[in-house]
Design an enzyme around this catalytic site. Structure first.
Site, PDB file in Angstrom:
ATOM      1  N   ASP A 179     -12.932 -28.928  20.000  1.00 25.17           N
ATOM      2  CA  ASP A 179     -12.556 -29.847  21.080  1.00 25.17           C
ATOM      3  C   ASP A 179     -12.729 -31.269  20.560  1.00 25.17           C
ATOM      4  OD1 ASP A 179     -12.241 -31.067  23.761  1.00 25.17           O
ATOM      5  OD2 ASP A 179     -12.498 -29.035  24.495  1.00 25.17           O
ATOM      6  N   HIS A 202     -10.089 -32.267  18.564  1.00 26.84           N
ATOM      7  CA  HIS A 202      -9.121 -32.964  19.414  1.00 26.84           C
ATOM      8  C   HIS A 202      -9.202 -34.479  19.250  1.00 26.84           C
ATOM      9  CE1 HIS A 202      -8.758 -29.348  22.441  1.00 26.84           C
ATOM     10  NE2 HIS A 202      -8.483 -29.019  21.192  1.00 26.84           N
TER      11      HIS A 202
END
EC number: 3.2.1.67
Length: 362
Positions: A179, A202
């Protein structure tokens, strides 16, 4: 199980009137839920040379954190050791996209609350079940030569998430996770992120903002000298549509290299994961005083620069300088998308930023 031994050692060290250090030697130590609580009578160190291992079964830890550090001043964690969250079997339970309302909140490896004037250096957090590190209500806190590692397929494993904290420095740190490498929630103030390698993951994100009532403003985010590789996004600011009111300002991203990154530069004021929101109503979070300078490298999507601001509150005081982002895929070259923004453009601009049909009314 070394839970009690570590807890007892902490209590003794914390009660000491002179500076003290707890040593965890090399080796593997099984540890359950632990809360290391202050205030302590003097400065305190945790020299972690070995590996602390969390229970693999997520139900064994009740609460948000596995290792909880609360209300401590002058803490140093160091030693080259590892916090191993053993999260691999738990990640499927963290998939809110698939599991919806029954999505479980799993434990984070390290949860820091009201920790001040402290440093974590030369340690690793591995395979957390949820966020690796959560920083809430902290002041003057530094992560240096810190390492974060989890599979790209791990879910919700943000590297370091910061909220309602002032003066957090993350330097010379390597983050590989599933993430956001670093995410900055509401109330993040005076955050310096320097010399980070991020990816997979991310990217480095401000937000998401505006989802909850009474969020505090974000001010003073400085991201510099970072390399982002193979991540879904590069640097991004994300706010929810139909949001609560909020503000984020003085956010500066400079000297960043992008290697095969999804959308290297992204402002997304219609952030709506899993379509759980009303996207038609614009965001009420005001974004201002933002700069992107000397950002270079390669994008894996045609829209290398995406600046989608709120119709109700267009972005204000945005500057882009010396942008050089190329895309070599189908339908190239790279383009930019701009909505409700009129940025100041300086120096090189590849792709052309907010030119022609890309610029929608601000």
């Amino acid at each position: 199980d070394s839970t009690q031994a570590l807890t007892t050692a902490w209590k003794e060290a914390c009660a000491s009137a002179s500076p003290s250090t707890i040593l965890v030697p090399k080796g593997n130590f099984a540890v359950g839920l632990i809360t290391l609580e202050g205030p302590c009578k003097s400065s305190i160190g945790l020299q972690l040379q070995g590996t602390l291992k969390a229970p693999a079964d997520p139900s064994k830890i009740k609460g948000l954190g596995w290792i909880n550090l609360n209300k401590i001043d002058l803490l140093t964690i160091f030693g080259g050791g590892v916090f191993d969250g053993q999260g691999k079997s738990a990640w499927v339970q963290n998939d809110c996209h698939k599991n919806g309302p029954i999505c479980k909140t799993l434990s984070m490896n390290l949860r820091l609350y009201a920790v001040t004037n402290s440093i974590l250096r030369d340690v690793t957090t591995l395979d957390s079940k949820n966020f690796h590190v959560n920083v809430i209500g902290c002041k003057n806190l530094t992560f240096e030569r810190f390492k974060i590692s989890a599979a790209e397929t791990s879910i919700n494993t943000d590297g370091i998430h910061i909220g309602r904290s002032d003066g957090v420095n993350i330097i010379n740190t390597e983050i590989k996770t599933g993430d956001d490498c670093i995410s900055l929630g509401d109330g993040s103030k005076n955050i310096n992120i320097t010399n980070i390698t991020c990816g997979p993951g991310h990217g480095i994100s401000v937000g998401s903002l505006g989802r909850y009532k009474n969020e505090e403003s974000v001010v003073g985010i400085y991201v510099k000298n970072c390399t982002i590789t193979g991540s879904q996004n590069g640097v991004r600011i994300k706010t929810w549509p139909k949001s609560e009111p909020g503000e984020a300002s003085e956010m500066h991203f400079q000297d960043i290299t992008m290697n095969s990154v999804g959308t290297p530069i992204l402002i997304d004021q219609g952030y709506c994961p899993y379509n759980q929101c009303t996207a038609e109503v614009p965001s009420s979070v005001k974004l201002s005083k933002i700069s992107f300078k000397n950002i270079k490298g390669t994008s894996t999507t045609k829209e290398a620069v995406k600046l989608v601001c709120s119709k109700s509150f267009p972005c204000n005081g945005v500057e882009l300088a010396d942008i050089d982002l190329t895309y070599s895929g189908k339908g190239g070259p790279a383009t930019s998308v701009c909505e409700n923004i009129k940025p100041t453009i300086k120096g090189k601009q590849i792709p052309a930023i907010c030119s022609g049909s890309a610029a929608k009314a601000a």
